[in-house]
Structure formats: structure tokens, C-alpha cells
Design a protein around this motif. Structure first.
Motif, mmCIF file in Angstrom:
data_model
loop_
_atom_site.group_PDB
_atom_site.id
_atom_site.type_symbol
_atom_site.label_atom_id
_atom_site.label_comp_id
_atom_site.label_asym_id
_atom_site.label_seq_id
_atom_site.Cartn_x
_atom_site.Cartn_y
_atom_site.Cartn_z
ATOM 1 N N LYS A 125 79.799 32.252 50.540
ATOM 2 C CA LYS A 125 79.837 33.454 51.372
ATOM 3 C C LYS A 125 80.645 34.498 50.626
ATOM 4 N N LEU A 126 80.056 35.646 50.410
ATOM 5 C CA LEU A 126 80.737 36.773 49.768
ATOM 6 C C LEU A 126 81.043 37.788 50.861
ATOM 7 N N LEU A 127 82.293 38.255 50.913
ATOM 8 C CA LEU A 127 82.692 39.183 51.955
ATOM 9 C C LEU A 127 83.909 39.981 51.518
ATOM 10 N N PRO A 128 84.161 41.094 52.174
ATOM 11 C CA PRO A 128 85.375 41.859 51.863
ATOM 12 C C PRO A 128 86.629 41.026 52.128
ATOM 13 N N ALA A 129 87.611 41.163 51.272
ATOM 14 C CA ALA A 129 88.858 40.397 51.413
ATOM 15 C C ALA A 129 89.524 40.653 52.759
ATOM 16 N N THR A 130 89.399 41.860 53.284
ATOM 17 C CA THR A 130 90.005 42.166 54.583
ATOM 18 C C THR A 130 89.377 41.325 55.691
ATOM 19 N N GLU A 131 88.083 41.067 55.595
ATOM 20 C CA GLU A 131 87.414 40.238 56.599
ATOM 21 C C GLU A 131 87.823 38.772 56.456
ATOM 22 N N TRP A 132 88.093 38.342 55.230
ATOM 23 C CA TRP A 132 88.604 36.986 55.025
ATOM 24 C C TRP A 132 90.015 36.875 55.606
ATOM 25 N N LEU A 189 85.047 35.446 47.361
ATOM 26 C CA LEU A 189 83.955 34.475 47.364
ATOM 27 C C LEU A 189 84.464 33.188 47.983
ATOM 28 N N LEU A 190 83.838 32.775 49.092
ATOM 29 C CA LEU A 190 84.183 31.516 49.740
ATOM 30 C C LEU A 190 83.241 30.431 49.262
ATOM 31 N N THR A 191 83.794 29.284 48.947
ATOM 32 C CA THR A 191 83.006 28.091 48.665
ATOM 33 C C THR A 191 83.077 27.227 49.915
ATOM 34 N N ALA A 221 87.353 26.625 49.028
ATOM 35 C CA ALA A 221 87.980 27.536 48.059
ATOM 36 C C ALA A 221 87.686 28.965 48.470
ATOM 37 N N ALA A 222 88.636 29.841 48.169
ATOM 38 C CA ALA A 222 88.476 31.279 48.385
ATOM 39 C C ALA A 222 89.020 31.970 47.150
ATOM 40 N N GLU A 223 88.151 32.664 46.443
ATOM 41 C CA GLU A 223 88.515 33.318 45.179
ATOM 42 C C GLU A 223 88.354 34.824 45.304
ATOM 43 N N ALA A 224 89.418 35.561 45.061
ATOM 44 C CA ALA A 224 89.335 37.016 45.027
ATOM 45 C C ALA A 224 88.607 37.430 43.758
ATOM 46 N N LEU A 225 87.666 38.344 43.891
ATOM 47 C CA LEU A 225 86.926 38.828 42.721
ATOM 48 C C LEU A 225 87.703 39.962 42.071
ATOM 49 N N PRO A 226 87.763 39.982 40.745
ATOM 50 C CA PRO A 226 88.456 41.081 40.068
ATOM 51 C C PRO A 226 87.741 42.403 40.325
ATOM 52 N N ALA A 227 88.501 43.449 40.488
ATOM 53 C CA ALA A 227 87.937 44.766 40.816
ATOM 54 C C ALA A 227 87.349 45.480 39.605
ATOM 55 N N ASP A 228 87.664 45.001 38.403
ATOM 56 C CA ASP A 228 87.247 45.733 37.204
ATOM 57 C C ASP A 228 85.905 45.283 36.625
ATOM 58 N N VAL A 229 85.204 44.389 37.322
ATOM 59 C CA VAL A 229 83.860 43.981 36.898
ATOM 60 C C VAL A 229 82.944 44.012 38.118
ATOM 61 N N SER A 230 81.638 44.055 37.876
ATOM 62 C CA SER A 230 80.698 44.087 38.992
ATOM 63 C C SER A 230 80.769 42.784 39.779
ATOM 64 N N ALA A 231 80.413 42.849 41.049
ATOM 65 C CA ALA A 231 80.472 41.676 41.914
ATOM 66 C C ALA A 231 79.597 40.547 41.373
ATOM 67 N N ASP A 232 78.387 40.877 40.909
ATOM 68 C CA ASP A 232 77.499 39.820 40.420
ATOM 69 C C ASP A 232 78.049 39.171 39.156
ATOM 70 N N ALA A 233 78.642 39.964 38.253
ATOM 71 C CA ALA A 233 79.230 39.392 37.044
ATOM 72 C C ALA A 233 80.449 38.535 37.387
ATOM 73 N N ALA A 234 81.237 38.979 38.346
ATOM 74 C CA ALA A 234 82.416 38.207 38.743
ATOM 75 C C ALA A 234 82.020 36.876 39.375
ATOM 76 N N VAL A 235 81.007 36.907 40.225
ATOM 77 C CA VAL A 235 80.520 35.669 40.858
ATOM 78 C C VAL A 235 79.966 34.732 39.796
ATOM 79 N N ALA A 236 79.163 35.257 38.883
ATOM 80 C CA ALA A 236 78.599 34.441 37.811
ATOM 81 C C ALA A 236 79.706 33.786 36.985
ATOM 82 N N ALA A 237 80.759 34.530 36.693
ATOM 83 C CA ALA A 237 81.878 33.983 35.906
ATOM 84 C C ALA A 237 82.605 32.887 36.684
#
Length: 112
Positions: A4-11, A56-58, A93-109
Motif C-alpha cells: 500500500k502506497l500512501l501519504p506519510a500523514t495518512e500513515w 510504502l507499507l508491506t 514494514a513501513a518505509e518512507a520514500l525519499p523525496a528526491d527521487v520519483s515514487a516509482d523509482a523509490a518503490v523499485a529500489a
């Protein structure tokens, strides 16, 4: 695992409430949208392009019971949909995505 991908504030709100009731889109559709590992990068690309402050929630699908259904969606693919709140105990797991890359690239990484 499913995701599940969502805004950190909603998490943050979900942790305070003890469960995730879903995002605005989830509540509108009547279920929580989730993605399989092979779907989540495209979900990030389509629905979160340009967004920052994402988490990103696992999620362990075995902890969701019969409220989890795999239903056709984008292009006829089966996607996991949760009918009811997502319990925090199902989030492994809950992983904050880095703000300096696109969401899809961050998820892929993150998923390697």
C-alpha cells in the motif's frame, strides 16, 4: 506480500487510530486498494507521479482473512482489495520514500 502506497500523514493518522481506514480514494471506492509486488511500481507511476512524503507499507495478506479479495482492475489484472480497515498487525514494514527521487523509482529500489 502485498503493498500500500500512501501519504506519510495518512500513515501517521492510521497509527494513531490503530488501523488504516483507507485513503480518500479507498473510501470513495468502498475498499482499500493494494498492489502485488509486480504491480506496485506501476501504481506509483500512475497515481503518485510528482508526489513526495510517501510511505510504502508491506502487508502480510495472511493476516487479512476473507476481507481480502483479488479482483480485476487495470488491464484486467487481478489486484488485492481489502474490504474493511487494514489492521496495523498486518503491516510488517513501513518505509518512507525519499523525496528526491520519483515514487516509482523509490518503490523499485526498495523492492530490489
Amino acid at each position: 506480500m502485498i503493498y500500500k502506497l500512501l501519504p506519510a500523514t495518512e500513515w501517521d493518522d492510521a497509527r494513531a487510530a490503530g488501523h488504516l481506514a483507507g485513503t480518500a480514494v479507498d473510501r470513495q471506492d468502498g475498499f482499500i486498494h493494494l498492489s502485488a509486488a509486480d504491480q506496485v511500481v506501476e501504481t506509483a507511476r500512475r497515481h503518485f507521479a510528482g508526489a513526495t512524503g510517501l510511505t510504502l507499507l508491506t502487508v502480510d495478506p495472511a493476516r487479512l482473512g476473507d476481507r481480502l479479495r483479488w479482483e480485476p482492475s487495470r488491464g484486467g489484472q487481478l489486484f488485492p482489495h481489502l474490504y474493511g480497515p487494514l489492521p496495523l498487525a498486518a503491516v510488517v514494514a513501513a518505509e518512507a520514500l525519499p523525496a528526491d527521487v520519483s515514487a516509482d523509482a523509490a518503490v523499485a529500489a526498495l523492492l530490489g
